[in-house]
Design a protein around this motif. Structure first.
Motif, PDB file in Angstrom:
ATOM      1  N   GLY A  31      -3.114  56.284 132.910  1.00 42.84           N
ATOM      2  CA  GLY A  31      -3.686  55.102 132.289  1.00 42.84           C
ATOM      3  C   GLY A  31      -4.074  55.368 130.852  1.00 42.84           C
ATOM      4  N   TRP A  32      -4.834  54.422 130.309  1.00 43.69           N
ATOM      5  CA  TRP A  32      -5.288  54.490 128.922  1.00 43.69           C
ATOM      6  C   TRP A  32      -6.799  54.382 128.893  1.00 43.69           C
ATOM      7  CZ3 TRP A  32      -3.607  55.062 123.925  1.00 43.69           C
ATOM      8  CH2 TRP A  32      -4.491  54.659 122.936  1.00 43.69           C
ATOM      9  N   GLU A  33      -7.446  55.331 128.216  1.00 43.37           N
ATOM     10  CA  GLU A  33      -8.887  55.251 127.968  1.00 43.37           C
ATOM     11  C   GLU A  33      -9.249  56.225 126.860  1.00 43.37           C
ATOM     12  OE1 GLU A  33     -10.799  56.237 131.677  1.00 43.37           O
ATOM     13  OE2 GLU A  33     -10.672  58.367 131.280  1.00 43.37           O
ATOM     14  N   LEU A  34     -10.325  55.954 126.195  1.00 42.31           N
ATOM     15  CA  LEU A  34     -10.843  56.818 125.135  1.00 42.31           C
ATOM     16  C   LEU A  34      -9.817  57.115 124.043  1.00 42.31           C
ATOM     17  CD1 LEU A  34     -12.783  59.356 127.382  1.00 42.31           C
ATOM     18  CD2 LEU A  34     -13.682  57.320 126.241  1.00 42.31           C
ATOM     19  N   GLY A  35      -8.942  56.173 123.770  1.00 40.39           N
ATOM     20  CA  GLY A  35      -8.006  56.327 122.662  1.00 40.39           C
ATOM     21  C   GLY A  35      -6.685  57.003 122.972  1.00 40.39           C
ATOM     22  N   TYR A  36      -6.464  57.415 124.225  1.00 44.95           N
ATOM     23  CA  TYR A  36      -5.224  58.084 124.590  1.00 44.95           C
ATOM     24  C   TYR A  36      -4.884  57.787 126.046  1.00 44.95           C
ATOM     25  CZ  TYR A  36      -5.643  60.789 120.309  1.00 44.95           C
ATOM     26  OH  TYR A  36      -5.737  61.151 118.994  1.00 44.95           O
ATOM     27  N   ILE A  54      -4.445  65.872 132.779  1.00 46.76           N
ATOM     28  CA  ILE A  54      -4.464  65.827 131.324  1.00 46.76           C
ATOM     29  C   ILE A  54      -5.410  64.707 130.908  1.00 46.76           C
ATOM     30  CG2 ILE A  54      -3.120  65.479 129.226  1.00 46.76           C
ATOM     31  CD1 ILE A  54      -0.661  66.450 130.788  1.00 46.76           C
ATOM     32  N   THR A  55      -6.491  65.085 130.255  1.00 47.69           N
ATOM     33  CA  THR A  55      -7.461  64.103 129.784  1.00 47.69           C
ATOM     34  C   THR A  55      -7.262  63.885 128.284  1.00 47.69           C
ATOM     35  OG1 THR A  55      -9.171  65.694 129.166  1.00 47.69           O
ATOM     36  CG2 THR A  55      -9.129  64.985 131.485  1.00 47.69           C
ATOM     37  N   VAL A  67       3.456  60.702 128.494  1.00 47.62           N
ATOM     38  CA  VAL A  67       3.079  60.789 129.908  1.00 47.62           C
ATOM     39  C   VAL A  67       4.328  61.075 130.741  1.00 47.62           C
ATOM     40  CG1 VAL A  67       2.061  59.562 131.870  1.00 47.62           C
ATOM     41  CG2 VAL A  67       1.119  59.232 129.570  1.00 47.62           C
ATOM     42  N   ALA A  68       5.435  60.412 130.410  1.00 55.03           N
ATOM     43  CA  ALA A  68       6.693  60.637 131.138  1.00 55.03           C
ATOM     44  C   ALA A  68       7.153  62.080 130.992  1.00 55.03           C
ATOM     45  CB  ALA A  68       7.766  59.673 130.636  1.00 55.03           C
ATOM     46  N   LEU A  69       7.106  62.617 129.778  1.00 57.54           N
ATOM     47  CA  LEU A  69       7.525  64.001 129.549  1.00 57.54           C
ATOM     48  C   LEU A  69       6.674  64.966 130.354  1.00 57.54           C
ATOM     49  CD1 LEU A  69       9.256  66.091 128.041  1.00 57.54           C
ATOM     50  CD2 LEU A  69       7.549  66.015 126.200  1.00 57.54           C
ATOM     51  N   GLU A  70       5.351  64.802 130.318  1.00 61.14           N
ATOM     52  CA  GLU A  70       4.465  65.704 131.071  1.00 61.14           C
ATOM     53  C   GLU A  70       4.682  65.569 132.583  1.00 61.14           C
ATOM     54  OE1 GLU A  70       2.760  68.174 129.932  1.00 61.14           O
ATOM     55  OE2 GLU A  70       3.109  67.655 127.834  1.00 61.14           O
ATOM     56  N   THR A  71       4.953  64.355 133.037  1.00 60.25           N
ATOM     57  CA  THR A  71       5.222  64.147 134.459  1.00 60.25           C
ATOM     58  C   THR A  71       6.525  64.839 134.856  1.00 60.25           C
ATOM     59  OG1 THR A  71       4.035  62.043 134.415  1.00 60.25           O
ATOM     60  CG2 THR A  71       5.533  62.394 136.259  1.00 60.25           C
ATOM     61  N   MET A  72       7.552  64.708 134.037  1.00 58.47           N
ATOM     62  CA  MET A  72       8.825  65.366 134.323  1.00 58.47           C
ATOM     63  C   MET A  72       8.663  66.885 134.311  1.00 58.47           C
ATOM     64  SD  MET A  72      12.504  64.987 132.400  1.00 58.47           S
ATOM     65  CE  MET A  72      12.374  66.375 131.276  1.00 58.47           C
ATOM     66  N   ARG A  73       7.964  67.409 133.321  1.00 56.78           N
ATOM     67  CA  ARG A  73       7.747  68.858 133.238  1.00 56.78           C
ATOM     68  C   ARG A  73       6.992  69.391 134.458  1.00 56.78           C
ATOM     69  NH1 ARG A  73       5.798  69.379 126.906  1.00 56.78           N
ATOM     70  NH2 ARG A  73       7.874  69.678 126.009  1.00 56.78           N
ATOM     71  N   THR A  74       6.003  68.637 134.903  1.00 56.69           N
ATOM     72  CA  THR A  74       5.169  69.091 136.013  1.00 56.69           C
ATOM     73  C   THR A  74       5.864  68.965 137.358  1.00 56.69           C
ATOM     74  OG1 THR A  74       3.162  68.493 134.812  1.00 56.69           O
ATOM     75  CG2 THR A  74       2.956  68.730 137.198  1.00 56.69           C
ATOM     76  N   THR A  75       6.543  67.850 137.588  1.00 54.39           N
ATOM     77  CA  THR A  75       7.111  67.567 138.912  1.00 54.39           C
ATOM     78  C   THR A  75       8.558  67.997 139.075  1.00 54.39           C
ATOM     79  OG1 THR A  75       7.894  65.357 138.302  1.00 54.39           O
ATOM     80  CG2 THR A  75       5.605  65.546 139.125  1.00 54.39           C
ATOM     81  N   GLY A  76       9.275  68.144 137.972  1.00 48.05           N
ATOM     82  CA  GLY A  76      10.701  68.453 138.042  1.00 48.05           C
ATOM     83  C   GLY A  76      11.555  67.241 138.392  1.00 48.05           C
TER      84      GLY A  76
END
Length: 191
Positions: A31-36, A54-55, A67-76
């Motif tokens: 989601g989106w909060e605190l500017g990111y 990731i906060t 967010v998509a890149l980090e999700t792909m990196r983490t989950t494969g």
């Protein structure tokens, strides 16, 4: 819920949504909060604590593609599955982008030695079915023309890479971004 509910989400509009990715869909959120943007990925088989969290405070994610890149990196998971899980695919295509692609290819081939133009050429050639590697993720491509969802997913991953601290000055990736966004926005009737 549609696969494109958060395509081009306007930063500043707060939300929290589930990440609907197989094997990660019981508790994962973004989601989106605190500017990111933020991301919490919980493996379904390890529900005691987040596998990746990731906060905005510890690793700013300024765009959904990050967010998509980090999700792909983490989950494969593959880029399309990730983009669908985050609901950041583009709306359905309403027209063909191929006339624009042909024009842009002709223009960019004149400057093919420049990294930016080479990135555009690589992306356009991939969209036409001539590439062996995906232009954003770098994954091997089985051949043939990518779908509208494939193109959007690669654009999302490439956007994430553009904001990655290591890649962010890569002119080739900037060219890929320009080309894929041209294809997507032409196809959905926004150009």
């Amino acid at each position: 819920m549609r696969d494109y509910d958060y395509f081009l989400h306007h930063p500043g509009d707060e939300f929290v949504e589930a990440v609907l990715l197989d094997g990660w869909d019981h508790q994962s959120l973004w989601g989106w909060e605190l500017g990111y943007y933020f991301l919490q990925l919980w493996r379904n088989d390890l529900p005691e604590k987040p596998y990746r969290w990731i906060t905005p405070a510890d690793h700013p994610l300024p765009w959904p593609g990050c967010v998509a890149l980090e999700t792909m990196r983490t989950t494969g998971a593959d880029p399309v599955s990730v983009s669908r899980a985050l609901r950041i695919l583009a709306p359905p295509a309403v027209r063909s982008p191929f006339e624009v692609i042909q024009r842009e290819l002709a223009e960019n081939r004149r400057y093919a030695a420049e990294d930016y133009c080479a990135g555009q050429i690589d992306a356009y050639e991939w969209v036409l079915g001539h590439g062996t590697r995906c232009p954003g993720s770098g994954l091997a491509w089985p051949g043939g023309m990518p779908t509208h969802d494939d193109i959007t997913a690669e654009w999302n991953i490439n956007t994430g890479l553009l904001y990655d601290q290591v890649v962010m000055t890569d002119k080739h990736a900037s060219g890929v971004d320009e080309a894929l966004s041209t294809v997507i926005f032409t196809a959905i009737g926004k150009r």
